[in-house]
Scaffold this motif. Structure first.
Motif, PDB file in Angstrom:
ATOM      1  N   GLY A  40     155.223   4.710   9.040  1.00  0.00           N
ATOM      2  CA  GLY A  40     156.503   4.282   9.594  1.00  0.00           C
ATOM      3  C   GLY A  40     157.586   4.185   8.539  1.00  0.00           C
ATOM      4  O   GLY A  40     158.739   4.570   8.768  1.00  0.00           O
ATOM      5  N   ASN A  41     157.214   3.673   7.363  1.00  0.00           N
ATOM      6  CA  ASN A  41     158.181   3.575   6.277  1.00  0.00           C
ATOM      7  C   ASN A  41     158.658   4.953   5.826  1.00  0.00           C
ATOM      8  O   ASN A  41     159.847   5.150   5.538  1.00  0.00           O
ATOM      9  N   ARG A  42     157.719   5.888   5.728  1.00  0.00           N
ATOM     10  CA  ARG A  42     158.114   7.243   5.308  1.00  0.00           C
ATOM     11  C   ARG A  42     159.082   7.860   6.315  1.00  0.00           C
ATOM     12  O   ARG A  42     160.089   8.476   5.930  1.00  0.00           O
ATOM     13  N   ALA A  43     158.793   7.674   7.601  1.00  0.00           N
ATOM     14  CA  ALA A  43     159.687   8.210   8.626  1.00  0.00           C
ATOM     15  C   ALA A  43     161.071   7.559   8.530  1.00  0.00           C
ATOM     16  O   ALA A  43     162.103   8.235   8.653  1.00  0.00           O
ATOM     17  N   LYS A  44     161.098   6.251   8.285  1.00  0.00           N
ATOM     18  CA  LYS A  44     162.376   5.551   8.172  1.00  0.00           C
ATOM     19  C   LYS A  44     163.158   6.047   6.961  1.00  0.00           C
ATOM     20  O   LYS A  44     164.371   6.271   7.044  1.00  0.00           O
ATOM     21  N   ARG A  45     162.479   6.250   5.830  1.00  0.00           N
ATOM     22  CA  ARG A  45     163.151   6.765   4.636  1.00  0.00           C
ATOM     23  C   ARG A  45     163.713   8.159   4.875  1.00  0.00           C
ATOM     24  O   ARG A  45     164.806   8.497   4.410  1.00  0.00           O
ATOM     25  N   GLU A  46     162.968   8.989   5.598  1.00  0.00           N
ATOM     26  CA  GLU A  46     163.439  10.339   5.905  1.00  0.00           C
ATOM     27  C   GLU A  46     164.718  10.287   6.738  1.00  0.00           C
ATOM     28  O   GLU A  46     165.672  11.036   6.480  1.00  0.00           O
ATOM     29  N   VAL A  47     164.745   9.395   7.726  1.00  0.00           N
ATOM     30  CA  VAL A  47     165.932   9.289   8.581  1.00  0.00           C
ATOM     31  C   VAL A  47     167.118   8.792   7.767  1.00  0.00           C
ATOM     32  O   VAL A  47     168.225   9.363   7.828  1.00  0.00           O
ATOM     33  N   ILE A  48     166.925   7.722   6.982  1.00  0.00           N
ATOM     34  CA  ILE A  48     168.020   7.179   6.175  1.00  0.00           C
ATOM     35  C   ILE A  48     168.511   8.209   5.166  1.00  0.00           C
ATOM     36  O   ILE A  48     169.707   8.367   4.941  1.00  0.00           O
ATOM     37  N   GLY A  49     167.563   8.926   4.547  1.00  0.00           N
ATOM     38  CA  GLY A  49     167.931   9.864   3.496  1.00  0.00           C
ATOM     39  C   GLY A  49     168.566  11.145   3.997  1.00  0.00           C
ATOM     40  O   GLY A  49     169.384  11.754   3.280  1.00  0.00           O
ATOM     41  N   ARG A  50     168.223  11.577   5.205  1.00  0.00           N
ATOM     42  CA  ARG A  50     168.646  12.911   5.663  1.00  0.00           C
ATOM     43  C   ARG A  50     169.654  12.885   6.814  1.00  0.00           C
ATOM     44  O   ARG A  50     170.187  13.943   7.180  1.00  0.00           O
ATOM     45  N   VAL A  51     169.909  11.734   7.392  1.00  0.00           N
ATOM     46  CA  VAL A  51     170.875  11.656   8.500  1.00  0.00           C
ATOM     47  C   VAL A  51     172.090  10.871   8.006  1.00  0.00           C
ATOM     48  O   VAL A  51     172.038   9.641   7.901  1.00  0.00           O
ATOM     49  N   PRO A  52     173.181  11.550   7.665  1.00  0.00           N
ATOM     50  CA  PRO A  52     174.320  10.879   7.019  1.00  0.00           C
ATOM     51  C   PRO A  52     174.833   9.644   7.762  1.00  0.00           C
ATOM     52  O   PRO A  52     175.096   8.624   7.110  1.00  0.00           O
ATOM     53  N   PRO A  53     175.011   9.654   9.098  1.00  0.00           N
ATOM     54  CA  PRO A  53     175.519   8.433   9.743  1.00  0.00           C
ATOM     55  C   PRO A  53     174.577   7.241   9.550  1.00  0.00           C
ATOM     56  O   PRO A  53     175.038   6.104   9.379  1.00  0.00           O
ATOM     57  N   VAL A  54     173.268   7.486   9.576  1.00  0.00           N
ATOM     58  CA  VAL A  54     172.312   6.389   9.378  1.00  0.00           C
ATOM     59  C   VAL A  54     172.375   5.899   7.936  1.00  0.00           C
ATOM     60  O   VAL A  54     172.352   4.692   7.671  1.00  0.00           O
ATOM     61  N   ARG A  55     172.441   6.845   6.984  1.00  0.00           N
ATOM     62  CA  ARG A  55     172.537   6.460   5.575  1.00  0.00           C
ATOM     63  C   ARG A  55     173.820   5.670   5.319  1.00  0.00           C
ATOM     64  O   ARG A  55     173.798   4.652   4.612  1.00  0.00           O
ATOM     65  N   ASP A  56     174.938   6.109   5.891  1.00  0.00           N
ATOM     66  CA  ASP A  56     176.206   5.414   5.684  1.00  0.00           C
ATOM     67  C   ASP A  56     176.148   4.001   6.262  1.00  0.00           C
ATOM     68  O   ASP A  56     176.678   3.051   5.665  1.00  0.00           O
ATOM     69  N   LEU A  57     175.516   3.845   7.431  1.00  0.00           N
ATOM     70  CA  LEU A  57     175.389   2.520   8.037  1.00  0.00           C
ATOM     71  C   LEU A  57     174.542   1.605   7.153  1.00  0.00           C
ATOM     72  O   LEU A  57     174.897   0.445   6.916  1.00  0.00           O
ATOM     73  N   SER A  58     173.428   2.128   6.659  1.00  0.00           N
ATOM     74  CA  SER A  58     172.561   1.336   5.789  1.00  0.00           C
ATOM     75  C   SER A  58     173.312   0.897   4.536  1.00  0.00           C
ATOM     76  O   SER A  58     173.228  -0.273   4.124  1.00  0.00           O
ATOM     77  N   ASP A  59     174.049   1.815   3.930  1.00  0.00           N
ATOM     78  CA  ASP A  59     174.804   1.484   2.723  1.00  0.00           C
ATOM     79  C   ASP A  59     175.908   0.465   3.016  1.00  0.00           C
ATOM     80  O   ASP A  59     176.151  -0.450   2.209  1.00  0.00           O
ATOM     81  N   ARG A  60     176.576   0.615   4.159  1.00  0.00           N
ATOM     82  CA  ARG A  60     177.664  -0.304   4.497  1.00  0.00           C
ATOM     83  C   ARG A  60     177.127  -1.722   4.732  1.00  0.00           C
ATOM     84  O   ARG A  60     177.712  -2.709   4.253  1.00  0.00           O
ATOM     85  N   LEU A  61     176.010  -1.834   5.430  1.00  0.00           N
ATOM     86  CA  LEU A  61     175.411  -3.153   5.644  1.00  0.00           C
ATOM     87  C   LEU A  61     174.986  -3.786   4.322  1.00  0.00           C
ATOM     88  O   LEU A  61     175.132  -4.996   4.117  1.00  0.00           O
ATOM     89  N   HIS A  62     174.467  -2.952   3.415  1.00  0.00           N
ATOM     90  CA  HIS A  62     174.067  -3.478   2.109  1.00  0.00           C
ATOM     91  C   HIS A  62     175.280  -3.999   1.347  1.00  0.00           C
ATOM     92  O   HIS A  62     175.223  -5.097   0.752  1.00  0.00           O
ATOM     93  N   ARG A  63     176.359  -3.262   1.349  1.00  0.00           N
ATOM     94  CA  ARG A  63     177.564  -3.714   0.651  1.00  0.00           C
ATOM     95  C   ARG A  63     178.098  -5.019   1.247  1.00  0.00           C
ATOM     96  O   ARG A  63     178.570  -5.897   0.523  1.00  0.00           O
ATOM     97  N   GLN A  64     178.015  -5.147   2.562  1.00  0.00           N
ATOM     98  CA  GLN A  64     178.460  -6.386   3.206  1.00  0.00           C
ATOM     99  C   GLN A  64     177.606  -7.573   2.764  1.00  0.00           C
ATOM    100  O   GLN A  64     178.134  -8.658   2.482  1.00  0.00           O
ATOM    101  N   ARG A  65     176.304  -7.370   2.683  1.00  0.00           N
ATOM    102  CA  ARG A  65     175.418  -8.450   2.231  1.00  0.00           C
ATOM    103  C   ARG A  65     175.740  -8.836   0.789  1.00  0.00           C
ATOM    104  O   ARG A  65     175.740 -10.018   0.440  1.00  0.00           O
ATOM    105  N   LEU A  66     175.983  -7.829  -0.055  1.00  0.00           N
ATOM    106  CA  LEU A  66     176.320  -8.114  -1.446  1.00  0.00           C
ATOM    107  C   LEU A  66     177.598  -8.952  -1.542  1.00  0.00           C
ATOM    108  O   LEU A  66     177.658  -9.920  -2.318  1.00  0.00           O
ATOM    109  N   ARG A  67     178.609  -8.609  -0.768  1.00  0.00           N
ATOM    110  CA  ARG A  67     179.873  -9.361  -0.815  1.00  0.00           C
ATOM    111  C   ARG A  67     179.672 -10.792  -0.336  1.00  0.00           C
ATOM    112  O   ARG A  67     180.221 -11.726  -0.928  1.00  0.00           O
ATOM    113  N   ARG A  68     178.895 -10.973   0.730  1.00  0.00           N
ATOM    114  CA  ARG A  68     178.670 -12.322   1.257  1.00  0.00           C
ATOM    115  C   ARG A  68     177.915 -13.200   0.265  1.00  0.00           C
ATOM    116  O   ARG A  68     178.170 -14.396   0.161  1.00  0.00           O
TER     117      ARG A  68
END
Length: 294
Positions: free
Chosen positions: A9-37
């Motif tokens: 399951g983790n490998r499949a999730k990494r593949e989606v995050i790494g290869r699907v730009p909208p999913v990767r952008d969402l993951s990165d944006r949520l991470h940046r929000q957590r960092l700011r908070r």
């Protein structure tokens, strides 16, 4: 079976995050929000520890020593590690090139397990991650001097979180033939991720050599009690295959509490939970995997 399912399951999730730009952008944006908070809540750390964080951000790896890290309980840690290393040194070579003590054996040495939860170390980890810390324990192992390039002896980049933090400690003197931690700089890694379109898995020596001259591969050699502090997502790395003598090491691993993928953790027994949590305060307990808190 659970471990296999979680890893798949983790490998499949990494593949989606790494290869699907909208999913990767969402993951990165949520991470940046957590960092700011969380930024207003980051701990203050001493200048010498801030220098470690700066080196990780710039290069991905900082080679130092247990003495220079100066974490509370280090003498007790060294005694416990020496006892565990001696115990596995006499065991037969039955596994795939490495041996580990059991979790029960590690937990029975509280100076080992709980060193990874000392407050000054948690402050250092949190300062690098930028988020509250999840501690994944102490992994002690003997890497057999078989010279075989298998498993984590191959080039790879960890993918569990946006930032990661590991402390590898050599329990014997480690030279180039002794299986040191080998890596390429963060600058080379960023370029490799793009050129190889890398998401997960292993990279061969030949593929690495075609991208980065071998003269720029770096090896973290050093005497016993050398400490290699690394963001293992930030750099391509591997455990060089030991050729002349076995390598003994322990790795303390950390992610944030909101990692990109979950790590498989088997259920803990009541005795393991008692040993893992004995004497901890609320902050330290909050850093433990949930399996120890049920």
């Amino acid at each position: 079976m659970l471990d296999v399912a979680v890893r798949a399951g983790n490998r499949a999730k990494r593949e989606v995050i790494g290869r699907v730009p909208p999913v990767r952008d969402l993951s990165d944006r949520l991470h940046r929000q957590r960092l700011r908070r969380h930024e207003p809540h980051l701990p203050q750390i001493a200048p010498e520890r801030a220098a470690v964080v700066s080196t990780l951000r710039d290069d991905g790896v900082c080679v130092t020593s247990l003495d220079r890290l100066a974490v509370t309980g280090t003498a007790r840690l060294q005694g416990g590690l020496a006892a565990l290393a001696e115990r596995i040194a006499g065991r037969p070579r039955t596994g795939p090139d490495s041996s580990r003590p059991s979790l029960d054996e590690v937990l029975a040495e509280p100076g080992v397990w709980q060193w990874g939860l000392q407050h000054e170390l948690l402050d250092l980890v949190e300062s690098h991650l930028g988020l509250p810390v999840r501690y994944h324990g102490a992994d002690l192992r003997r890497e057999d001097a078989t010279a075989r390039t298998i498993g984590v002896r191959q080039w790879h980049r960890d993918q569990e979180d946006h930032r990661m933090f590991k402390v590898l400690v050599w329990l014997n003197d480690v030279d180039l033939d002794g299986g040191p931690f080998e890596y390429v700089s963060r600058r080379h890694t960023d370029r490799l991720v793009r050129s190889l379109r890398y998401v997960t898995g292993f990279v061969s020596d030949e593929a690495m050599r075609a991208q980065v001259p071998e003269s720029q591969w770096r090896q973290a050699t050093g005497p016993r009690w050398t400490a290699v502090v690394a963001d293992t997502r930030a750099v391509f790395h591997r455990a060089m295959p030991p050729r002349r003598e076995d390598r003994y090491s322990v790795t303390f691993s950390y992610t944030s509490r909101t990692p990109m993928t979950t790590l498989p953790v088997p259920p803990a027994t009541p005795q393991q939970r008692e040993l893992a949590t004995s004497g901890l305060d609320d902050r330290q307990r909050a850093c433990l995997p949930r399996t120890f808190l049920r």
